[in-house]
Design a protein around this motif. Structure first.
Motif, mmCIF file in Angstrom:
data_model
loop_
_atom_site.group_PDB
_atom_site.id
_atom_site.type_symbol
_atom_site.label_atom_id
_atom_site.label_comp_id
_atom_site.label_asym_id
_atom_site.label_seq_id
_atom_site.Cartn_x
_atom_site.Cartn_y
_atom_site.Cartn_z
ATOM 1 N N THR A 219 0.849 -1.195 0.000
ATOM 2 C CA THR A 219 0.000 0.000 0.000
ATOM 3 C C THR A 219 0.882 1.243 0.000
ATOM 4 N N TRP A 220 0.300 2.307 -0.510
ATOM 5 C CA TRP A 220 0.951 3.622 -0.454
ATOM 6 C C TRP A 220 -0.070 4.645 0.000
ATOM 7 N N SER A 221 0.345 5.547 0.855
ATOM 8 C CA SER A 221 -0.479 6.697 1.228
ATOM 9 C C SER A 221 0.439 7.888 1.429
ATOM 10 N N PRO A 222 -0.091 9.115 1.320
ATOM 11 C CA PRO A 222 0.762 10.290 1.534
ATOM 12 C C PRO A 222 1.397 10.297 2.916
ATOM 13 N N ARG A 223 0.724 9.666 3.889
ATOM 14 C CA ARG A 223 1.230 9.697 5.263
ATOM 15 C C ARG A 223 2.311 8.648 5.512
#
Length: 625
Positions: A219-223
């Motif tokens: 997964t990738w998220s800005p946080r």
């Protein structure tokens, strides 16, 4: 076989986010692929499109507007939409440039994002509102597709088209790039994009990460940035989708020609198997409330839609059963056993063999007819394309036609096929100067195994393939001519050098990766793997089918191969189609199937028919279930 044969199209409906009982799907309509709506409450379908060339791409947005891509004969066109109940069709993105569809996403608030290949190798990313002129936020060289959009429409994912090798770009709706995955120093291995979480307020992109020995969710998220969830590994290829209302993921695993479903919680780090019948799941999607819709099939049964939440799904009506016995064969090779899906006609397996489980393995039996015996069936190897693909325990109309006509059918998942893990795919032979020959060796090994077990007539074995599979047919016929008695090659690579010069930029780049350079840099490798090199050695009668508008396997390189066959006095036939490489026109499929079966009857020992000579006709469009 009659003209009532239909192209069998199975598709999982896409549901409306606000009203999951309203759906859209593609289905057969008089031998063409067209768009239909499905109202689960009324159990009623409505045909949305009716075009001479068919319609393949469709979607439904949160307001239940139906979208479809209307293209010309070259595949270029525009998106249109219409209310679910019908009415006037309207341009979805008026003023957008014409091009090839590379993805569409519509958020709950009506934001529309689309990627369109506009020509000259460039892709345009468009953002706007339904029915309004969009703005072009990015133009990028090379083929790309839209990988997803957040529920708020503020972040988009753009994916390069190169089998997982190209980076994934995350950008804002204004075109500003915020991340490129994988980032330098990040996890090694390829990444595949599986879309943003549909939960609002929590932008999180789902990915599949290929490691040395398997596959994991990432997964990738800005946080948090990019995270690989190493605790959840799979030994063979997977696809994944978010559940709509939780931080859970539905994983569909392709494993040894069949499918498994898993429900994975990223929050609790747990994984559970979702029970399904043995066979293949051509698609599966999680629904609100935890239900799952999936499209199930096996070799003996055409695809049927299943729902775990009780929502009615379209029913295709009467479905045929493929006669004969359908089983498995494992043949040793230097890189491990090759898996073959084997279908034997009734004449070769006794009265009760049709009931044998698909997972059973074939063994040689004392007292079986010896090779060359008239009691053994002729065999056809159906060679899959790709090559990054595999044959599944799934219905195939060609398998049905052949088995019902008395032929044994072998579908070989040679080295380089998907469904058997990264090591099997890497055994493809690229870079070692053996492109194609590795796969031909596997076909030859399986042929010898079938003959040794006394399952097929070694004097009546043919090859039949499409695209990359057709390339392997030509290479096998020329490099090992003593093994085969007939061949059918539909839209093949026949002359590597000419094909490389005239095909698409993406395929040229793939050639360079496989061979380690261009034809000018490594001419001996291209020659060694090119069917043209061996054209004069072909001994079996050959049917070659080409397409005038094919850009992947261009007609010019097929013609050069046919010229070489003629010069060498090789017996062959040719059939030309006024189509491109890919198509969904039933008449074309029927023409090729009819010609191929006629060719086999003329050049392979005639089998004794044991059942209907063709699959029963399938009624057009889906029906209530």
């Amino acid at each position: 076989m009659s003209d009532s044969f239909k192209v069998f199209l199975g598709a999982l409906p896409e549901v409306c986010a606000r009203d999951p009982r309203r759906m859209v799907l593609t289905a057969d309509a008089g031998g063409r692929c067209e768009v239909f709506t499905w109202d689960a409450d009324a159990r009623r379908t409505r045909q949305v499109t009716d075009r001479p060339g068919g319609t393949m791409h469709c979607a439904i947005d949160a307001d239940a507007y139906v979208w479809w891509f209307e293209e010309d004969t070259d595949g270029r066109g525009h998106w249109w939409y219409q209310p679910f109940e019908g009415g006037c069709r309207l341009p979805g993105l008026p003023g957008a440039p014409a091009g090839l569809p590379r993805g569409l996403a519509v958020t709950a608030d009506g934001t529309v994002a689309a990627a369109v290949a506009t020509g000259h190798g460039t892709t345009s990313v468009l953002v706007g509102r339904r029915g309004r002129a969009p703005r072009e936020v990015l133009t990028t060289p090379g083929p790309c597709c839209l990988g997803g959009i957040t529920p708020e429409g503020d972040l988009l994912a753009l994916v390069g088209v190169s089998d997982g090798d190209a980076p994934i770009t995350v950008m804002t709706a204004t075109g500003r790039v915020t991340a490129t995955l994988p980032r330098p120093g990040g996890p090694r291995g390829r990444l595949w994009c599986r879309g943003f979480s549909p939960r609002p307020g929590r932008p999180e992109l789902l990915l599949v990460h290929e490691s040395e020995d398997g596959y994991q969710l990432a997964t990738w998220s800005p946080r948090t940035g990019l995270i690989t969830h190493d605790w959840c590994g799979f030994d063979t290829e997977i696809s994944a989708r978010w559940y709509p209302d939780t931080r859970e993921v539905l994983v569909r695993q392709d494993r040894h020609g069949r499918s498994l479903l898993h429900r994975v919680s990223l929050r609790t780090r747990t994984r559970h198997t979702v029970p399904t019948l043995a066979g293949s799941l051509l698609d599966a999607a999680p629904r609100a409330g935890g239900g799952v819709h999936y499209l199930w099939t096996d070799t003996a049964h055409p695809p049927v839609l299943q729902a775990t939440d009780g929502i009615p799904l379209p029913d295709p009506g009467f479905l045929p059963h493929v006669p004969g016995r359908h089983t498995d064969l494992w043949t040793p090779t230097p890189d491990g056993p090759v898996h073959t899906l084997l279908s034997l006609p009734h004449s070769a397996c006794g009265t009760d063999s049709a009931a044998a489980p698909a997972s059973s393995s074939v063994e040689s039996r004392p007292g079986r007819p010896a090779p060359g015996s008239a009691a053994l069936p002729p065999a056809v190897f159906l060679v899959h394309g790709g090559p990054a693909d595999h044959d599944r325990d799934a219905y195939d109309g060609v398998v049905h036609s052949l088995v019902a006509s008395g032929y044994a059918v072998a579908r070989v998942n040679y080295r380089g096929s998907t469904g058997y893990g990264p090591r099997w795919r890497r055994a493809f032979g690229a870079g070692a100067g053996s492109v194609g020959h590795t796969q031909v060796a596997d076909l030859a090994a399986v042929r010898a195994d079938l003959v040794r077990r006394g399952l097929v007539d070694d004097r009546a074995i043919a090859l039949w393939g499409v695209s990359w599979g057709a390339y392997l047919v030509l290479l096998a016929l020329g490099s090992r001519p003593e093994l085969w008695q007939a061949g059918i090659a539909v839209k093949p690579v026949a002359d590597w050098v000419t094909a490389h010069r005239m095909t698409t930029p993406t395929l040229r780049a793939l050639d360079v990766r496989w061979f380690g350079g261009t034809p000018e840099e490594v001419p001996e490798r291209y020659a060694f793997s090119s069917p043209l090199t061996y054209a004069a050695d072909v001994a079996a009668p050959l049917l070659v089918v080409g397409a005038h508008k094919d850009v992947k396997c261009p007609p010019e390189q097929i013609r050069s191969y046919l010229t070489a066959l003629t010069a060498a006095g090789v017996e062959h036939e040719q059939l030309w189609l006024d189509t491109g490489h890919d198509g969904y026109d039933g008449a074309t499929h029927v023409a090729v199937l009819r010609r191929a079966l006629t060719f086999l009857r003329a050049h392979l020992r005639a089998p004794a028919p044991a059942g209907p000579s063709r699959p029963p006709a399938r009624p057009g469009g889906p029906r209530s279930r």
